[in-house]
Scaffold this motif. Structure first.
Motif, PDB file in Angstrom:
ATOM      1  N   GLN A   1       0.838  -1.198   0.000  1.00 15.14           N
ATOM      2  CA  GLN A   1       0.000   0.000   0.000  1.00 15.14           C
ATOM      3  C   GLN A   1       0.873   1.249   0.000  1.00 15.14           C
ATOM      4  OE1 GLN A   1      -2.678   0.177   3.333  1.00 15.14           O
ATOM      5  NE2 GLN A   1      -4.008   1.628   2.326  1.00 15.14           N
ATOM      6  N   ASN A   2       0.548   2.197  -0.872  1.00 17.65           N
ATOM      7  CA  ASN A   2       1.237   3.484  -1.025  1.00 17.65           C
ATOM      8  C   ASN A   2       2.663   3.368  -1.572  1.00 17.65           C
ATOM      9  OD1 ASN A   2      -1.046   4.830   0.056  1.00 17.65           O
ATOM     10  ND2 ASN A   2      -0.296   4.466   2.118  1.00 17.65           N
ATOM     11  N   ASP A   3       3.034   2.214  -2.135  1.00 15.03           N
ATOM     12  CA  ASP A   3       4.353   2.024  -2.746  1.00 15.03           C
ATOM     13  C   ASP A   3       4.197   1.839  -4.255  1.00 15.03           C
ATOM     14  OD1 ASP A   3       5.658   2.147  -0.354  1.00 15.03           O
ATOM     15  OD2 ASP A   3       6.396   0.095  -0.375  1.00 15.03           O
ATOM     16  N   ASP A   4       5.297   2.029  -4.972  1.00 13.16           N
ATOM     17  CA  ASP A   4       5.307   1.709  -6.396  1.00 13.16           C
ATOM     18  C   ASP A   4       5.373   0.197  -6.554  1.00 13.16           C
ATOM     19  OD1 ASP A   4       5.299   4.391  -7.154  1.00 13.16           O
ATOM     20  OD2 ASP A   4       7.492   4.518  -7.177  1.00 13.16           O
ATOM     21  N   PRO A   5       4.834  -0.331  -7.640  1.00  8.42           N
ATOM     22  CA  PRO A   5       4.924  -1.778  -7.866  1.00  8.42           C
ATOM     23  C   PRO A   5       6.376  -2.217  -8.057  1.00  8.42           C
ATOM     24  CG  PRO A   5       3.404  -0.737  -9.431  1.00  8.42           C
ATOM     25  CD  PRO A   5       4.083   0.355  -8.684  1.00  8.42           C
ATOM     26  N   LYS A   6       6.666  -3.443  -7.628  1.00 10.15           N
ATOM     27  CA  LYS A   6       7.994  -4.044  -7.805  1.00 10.15           C
ATOM     28  C   LYS A   6       7.805  -5.338  -8.565  1.00 10.15           C
ATOM     29  CE  LYS A   6      10.087  -2.105  -3.687  1.00 10.15           C
ATOM     30  NZ  LYS A   6       9.149  -1.516  -2.802  1.00 10.15           N
ATOM     31  N   ARG A   7       8.914  -5.847  -9.136  1.00 14.46           N
ATOM     32  CA  ARG A   7       8.797  -7.026  -9.987  1.00 14.46           C
ATOM     33  C   ARG A   7       9.990  -7.945  -9.791  1.00 14.46           C
ATOM     34  NH1 ARG A   7       8.498  -5.375 -16.045  1.00 14.46           N
ATOM     35  NH2 ARG A   7      10.620  -4.736 -15.746  1.00 14.46           N
ATOM     36  N   PHE A   8       9.711  -9.251  -9.814  1.00 15.32           N
ATOM     37  CA  PHE A   8      10.747 -10.270  -9.785  1.00 15.32           C
ATOM     38  C   PHE A   8      10.472 -11.237 -10.929  1.00 15.32           C
ATOM     39  CE2 PHE A   8      11.884 -14.637  -8.528  1.00 15.32           C
ATOM     40  CZ  PHE A   8      13.256 -14.497  -8.521  1.00 15.32           C
TER      41      PHE A   8
ATOM     42  N   SER B   1      14.097  -8.165  35.501  1.00 13.74           N
ATOM     43  CA  SER B   1      12.813  -7.876  34.834  1.00 13.74           C
ATOM     44  C   SER B   1      13.045  -7.793  33.331  1.00 13.74           C
ATOM     45  CB  SER B   1      12.200  -6.570  35.351  1.00 13.74           C
ATOM     46  OG  SER B   1      13.006  -5.468  34.967  1.00 13.74           O
ATOM     47  N   ALA B   2      11.999  -8.073  32.593  1.00 12.77           N
ATOM     48  CA  ALA B   2      12.048  -7.984  31.124  1.00 12.77           C
ATOM     49  C   ALA B   2      10.689  -7.505  30.631  1.00 12.77           C
ATOM     50  CB  ALA B   2      12.391  -9.332  30.515  1.00 12.77           C
ATOM     51  N   VAL B   3      10.711  -6.454  29.820  1.00 10.68           N
ATOM     52  CA  VAL B   3       9.470  -5.882  29.294  1.00 10.68           C
ATOM     53  C   VAL B   3       9.549  -5.874  27.774  1.00 10.68           C
ATOM     54  CG1 VAL B   3       8.001  -3.834  29.213  1.00 10.68           C
ATOM     55  CG2 VAL B   3       9.187  -4.433  31.340  1.00 10.68           C
ATOM     56  N   PHE B   4       8.513  -6.423  27.128  1.00  9.90           N
ATOM     57  CA  PHE B   4       8.445  -6.464  25.664  1.00  9.90           C
ATOM     58  C   PHE B   4       7.504  -5.373  25.183  1.00  9.90           C
ATOM     59  CE2 PHE B   4       6.434  -8.031  21.722  1.00  9.90           C
ATOM     60  CZ  PHE B   4       7.556  -8.157  20.932  1.00  9.90           C
ATOM     61  N   THR B   5       7.975  -4.546  24.246  1.00  8.93           N
ATOM     62  CA  THR B   5       7.145  -3.504  23.639  1.00  8.93           C
ATOM     63  C   THR B   5       7.046  -3.809  22.149  1.00  8.93           C
ATOM     64  OG1 THR B   5       7.981  -1.900  25.237  1.00  8.93           O
ATOM     65  CG2 THR B   5       6.854  -1.024  23.285  1.00  8.93           C
ATOM     66  N   PRO B   6       5.853  -4.225  21.672  1.00  4.01           N
ATOM     67  CA  PRO B   6       5.722  -4.579  20.253  1.00  4.01           C
ATOM     68  C   PRO B   6       5.793  -3.347  19.352  1.00  4.01           C
ATOM     69  CG  PRO B   6       3.606  -4.768  21.360  1.00  4.01           C
ATOM     70  CD  PRO B   6       4.615  -4.426  22.412  1.00  4.01           C
ATOM     71  N   ASN B   7       6.282  -3.558  18.129  1.00  3.61           N
ATOM     72  CA  ASN B   7       6.256  -2.495  17.122  1.00  3.61           C
ATOM     73  C   ASN B   7       4.807  -2.200  16.782  1.00  3.61           C
ATOM     74  OD1 ASN B   7       9.031  -2.566  17.050  1.00  3.61           O
ATOM     75  ND2 ASN B   7       9.159  -3.673  15.122  1.00  3.61           N
ATOM     76  N   SER B   8       4.555  -1.012  16.276  1.00  7.33           N
ATOM     77  CA  SER B   8       3.179  -0.636  15.938  1.00  7.33           C
ATOM     78  C   SER B   8       2.703  -1.322  14.666  1.00  7.33           C
ATOM     79  CB  SER B   8       3.071   0.882  15.791  1.00  7.33           C
ATOM     80  OG  SER B   8       3.927   1.322  14.758  1.00  7.33           O
ATOM     81  N   GLN B   9       3.632  -1.834  13.848  1.00  8.94           N
ATOM     82  CA  GLN B   9       3.250  -2.458  12.593  1.00  8.94           C
ATOM     83  C   GLN B   9       3.841  -3.860  12.487  1.00  8.94           C
ATOM     84  OE1 GLN B   9       4.589   0.436   9.679  1.00  8.94           O
ATOM     85  NE2 GLN B   9       2.551   1.300   9.596  1.00  8.94           N
TER      86      GLN B   9
ATOM     87  N   LYS C   1       8.257  -5.824   4.184  1.00  6.28           N
ATOM     88  CA  LYS C   1       8.077  -4.424   4.553  1.00  6.28           C
ATOM     89  C   LYS C   1       7.329  -4.371   5.874  1.00  6.28           C
ATOM     90  CE  LYS C   1       6.195   0.005   3.247  1.00  6.28           C
ATOM     91  NZ  LYS C   1       5.414   0.794   2.343  1.00  6.28           N
ATOM     92  N   GLU C   2       7.693  -3.407   6.713  1.00  5.81           N
ATOM     93  CA  GLU C   2       6.964  -3.185   7.956  1.00  5.81           C
ATOM     94  C   GLU C   2       5.721  -2.375   7.616  1.00  5.81           C
ATOM     95  OE1 GLU C   2       7.895  -0.858  12.021  1.00  5.81           O
ATOM     96  OE2 GLU C   2       9.402  -2.350  11.468  1.00  5.81           O
ATOM     97  N   THR C   3       4.573  -3.000   7.725  1.00  2.59           N
ATOM     98  CA  THR C   3       3.312  -2.381   7.346  1.00  2.59           C
ATOM     99  C   THR C   3       2.165  -3.157   7.980  1.00  2.59           C
ATOM    100  OG1 THR C   3       1.899  -1.754   5.462  1.00  2.59           O
ATOM    101  CG2 THR C   3       3.216  -3.748   5.208  1.00  2.59           C
ATOM    102  N   ASN C   4       1.001  -2.566   8.019  1.00  2.00           N
ATOM    103  CA  ASN C   4      -0.173  -3.258   8.550  1.00  2.00           C
ATOM    104  C   ASN C   4      -1.012  -3.897   7.452  1.00  2.00           C
ATOM    105  OD1 ASN C   4       0.212  -2.831  11.314  1.00  2.00           O
ATOM    106  ND2 ASN C   4      -0.534  -0.743  11.148  1.00  2.00           N
ATOM    107  N   THR C   5      -0.621  -3.699   6.198  1.00  2.00           N
ATOM    108  CA  THR C   5      -1.399  -4.212   5.067  1.00  2.00           C
ATOM    109  C   THR C   5      -0.529  -5.119   4.212  1.00  2.00           C
ATOM    110  OG1 THR C   5      -2.564  -2.097   5.051  1.00  2.00           O
ATOM    111  CG2 THR C   5      -2.870  -3.523   3.146  1.00  2.00           C
TER     112      THR C   5
END
Length: 192
Positions: free
Chosen positions: A18-25, A100-108, A128-132
């Motif tokens: 999403q919001n990127d140019d198409p890529k090709r392989f 102690s150990a605390v885990f903070t997840p990435n937002s995406q 890619k780091e993304t939600n879609t």
């Protein structure tokens, strides 16, 4: 799902986040399979450790939620993958222990597209780091996927595939803009 067949010269995978140019392989190995998936939840671990000589030592590292920290002798490792986080040879200080150990997840999430051969071996991957997740299409040989128009270009492989609906919408928008400019910048009159 297998794409293309033995005898096709290649398979072209076109994908777009999403919001990127198409890529090709382009794969010379056919048939291929394409999978889309996401990594385990990735984030940052913040760890407070101590030993017989050190009151507190704060460390942090990136990893998955399953990679919680474990103190083993003078090493700090991850529980699920046994990955080494830190190590020293100060045996006199005693074993490293986790206070102690605390885990903070990435937002995406990290989404991956993989191209595999028929044995399941990965021959290409992109992430890619993304939600879609990305959308993809596969064309066999020198054809374009359904809904795409083939255009000749001077670069390898000598053609590109353009999204017909997107191209038509772009031409329509340019036509309307030219009509607007030819009228001296005035919007077209509409009769009611």
């Amino acid at each position: 799902m297998a794409y293309c067949k033995i005898g096709d010269p290649n398979a072209t995978v076109t994908w777009q986040y999403q919001n990127d140019d198409p890529k090709r392989f382009i794969s010379n190995i056919v048939p291929i399979d394409v999978t889309i998936g996401f990594d385990d939840e990735v984030g940052v671990w913040r760890v407070d450790t101590y030993d017989d000589m050190t009151i507190s030592y704060i460390a942090s590292y990136s990893g998955t939620q399953a990679e919680s920290p474990v103190g083993i002798a003078r090493e700090l490792r991850t529980a699920s993958t046994n990955r080494l986080i830190s190590s020293d040879g100060n045996i006199a200080a005693g074993n490293v222990r986790v206070r102690s150990a605390v885990f903070t997840p990435n937002s995406q999430r990290i989404y991956r597209i993989k191209v595999l051969d028929t044995t399941g071996k990965v021959i290409f991957e992109n992430f890619k780091e993304t939600n879609t997740p990305p959308k993809y299409q596969v064309a066999c040989g020198v054809a374009c996927p359904e809904g795409f128009c083939k255009c000749e270009i001077p670069e390898y492989p000598g053609y590109c595939c353009l999204d017909c609906a997107f191209t038509a919408a772009s031409i329509h928008a340019i036509t309307n803009e030219l009509k607007y400019k030819n009228l001296g910048g005035l919007p077209p009159l509409t009769l009611t």
